[in-house]
Motif scaffolding. Structure first.
Motif, short mmCIF file in Angstrom:
data_model
loop_
_atom_site.label_atom_id
_atom_site.label_comp_id
_atom_site.label_asym_id
_atom_site.label_seq_id
_atom_site.Cartn_x
_atom_site.Cartn_y
_atom_site.Cartn_z
N ASN A 144 0.92 -1.08 0.20
CA ASN A 144 -0.04 0.11 0.05
C ASN A 144 0.86 1.36 -0.02
N ILE A 145 0.12 2.25 -0.65
CA ILE A 145 0.77 3.64 -0.34
C ILE A 145 -0.54 4.52 -0.17
N GLU A 146 0.00 5.63 0.92
CA GLU A 146 -0.99 6.53 1.12
C GLU A 146 -0.52 8.03 1.41
N ILE A 147 -1.36 8.90 1.28
CA ILE A 147 -1.18 10.28 1.62
C ILE A 147 -2.17 10.91 2.40
N GLY A 148 -2.00 11.73 3.58
CA GLY A 148 -2.75 12.34 4.45
C GLY A 148 -2.28 13.55 5.04
N TYR A 149 -2.91 13.80 6.43
CA TYR A 149 -2.57 14.99 7.25
C TYR A 149 -2.71 14.34 8.79
N ILE A 164 1.32 13.85 5.54
CA ILE A 164 1.83 12.53 5.92
C ILE A 164 2.14 11.70 4.63
N PHE A 165 2.99 10.84 4.49
CA PHE A 165 3.21 10.13 3.29
C PHE A 165 3.46 8.49 4.13
N GLY A 166 2.84 7.63 3.47
CA GLY A 166 3.21 6.30 3.97
C GLY A 166 3.20 5.23 2.69
N ALA A 167 3.68 3.98 3.53
CA ALA A 167 3.70 2.62 2.50
C ALA A 167 3.70 1.76 3.54
N GLY A 168 3.44 0.25 3.01
CA GLY A 168 3.62 -0.79 3.73
C GLY A 168 3.24 -2.05 3.06
N PHE A 169 3.21 -3.16 3.85
CA PHE A 169 3.01 -4.47 2.98
C PHE A 169 2.16 -5.54 4.15
N HIS A 170 1.44 -6.06 3.81
CA HIS A 170 0.56 -7.11 4.55
C HIS A 170 0.58 -8.40 4.00
N TYR A 171 0.83 -9.55 4.60
CA TYR A 171 0.33 -10.94 4.22
C TYR A 171 -1.01 -11.13 4.92
N TYR A 172 -2.06 -11.89 4.11
CA TYR A 172 -3.28 -12.01 4.55
C TYR A 172 -3.58 -13.50 4.71
N PHE A 173 -4.08 -13.77 5.95
CA PHE A 173 -4.27 -14.99 6.37
C PHE A 173 -5.96 -15.21 6.49
N ASN A 174 -6.64 -16.41 6.37
CA ASN A 174 -7.93 -16.74 6.60
C ASN A 174 -8.11 -17.04 7.98
N LEU A 175 -8.69 -16.42 8.63
CA LEU A 175 -9.13 -16.67 10.20
C LEU A 175 -10.43 -17.72 10.15
#
Length: 175
Positions: A144-149, A164-175
């Motif tokens: 993901n990438i994002e922008i905000g305040y 604010i500027f951001g980035a991230g990553f997530h690995y998704y699991f089925n619960l």
């Protein structure tokens, strides 16, 4: 440093567990990863309550721009409203966040003049938008990438706010 080792081992165990991978847009999936932002960074857990509503917790530190010997701790809760655009590999969203942040600055000595130790806490806020993307064949891994305040105040005139500027990553699991 012990926290980093602990979360690295925990993340490795989750990936190698019997939990099945699931696409990032599916309801009931838990995303584990990291979120980096111009104000804070840390390990993240994101849960999709539905295909539209998600919650995220980020635990880590802060980017305050101070030199010297300082430490910080942040816990930030986020709500994400996801837009369904008919593409399972792309998910735009808007977010709102509230956090509790601490800062400890050990002070310094310049030309024989010492500054005292500073310990401050802050309630932070933020809002913005972004998009999460998964490559075809890897729908369980979202970037993901994002922008905000965002901003907040530590008191004694020490505040912060801005884009604010951001980035991230997530690995998704089925619960």
């Amino acid at each position: 440093m012990k926290k980093i080792y602990f979360f690295t081992v925990l993340f490795t165990l989750l990936i190698n567990s019997n939990l099945s991978a699931q696409g990032m847009t599916e309801a009931g999936s838990l995303g584990v990863g990291a979120q980096f932002n111009s104000l804070f960074y840390g390990l993240s857990a994101k849960y999709n309550f539905t295909e539209i509503h998600s919650g995220e917790i980020v635990v880590g530190g802060g980017n305050y721009g101070f030199g010297g010997d300082f430490s910080s701790f942040t816990v930030t809760g986020r709500y994400l409203y996801n837009f369904d655009i008919g593409n399972e590999n792309l998910r735009p969203y808007v977010f709102g966040q509230v956090g509790f942040w601490t800062l400890k600055f050990d002070g310094f000595n310049i030309l024989g003049v010492s500054t005292p130790e500073v310990k401050e806490t802050s309630i932070s806020y933020g809002f913005g938008g972004g998009a999460e993307y998964a490559f075809s064949g890897l729908e369980q891994l979202g970037f993901n990438i994002e922008i905000g305040y965002g901003g907040g105040s530590f008191g004694n005139g020490l505040g912060y706010s801005g884009m604010i500027f951001g980035a991230g990553f997530h690995y998704y699991f089925n619960l």
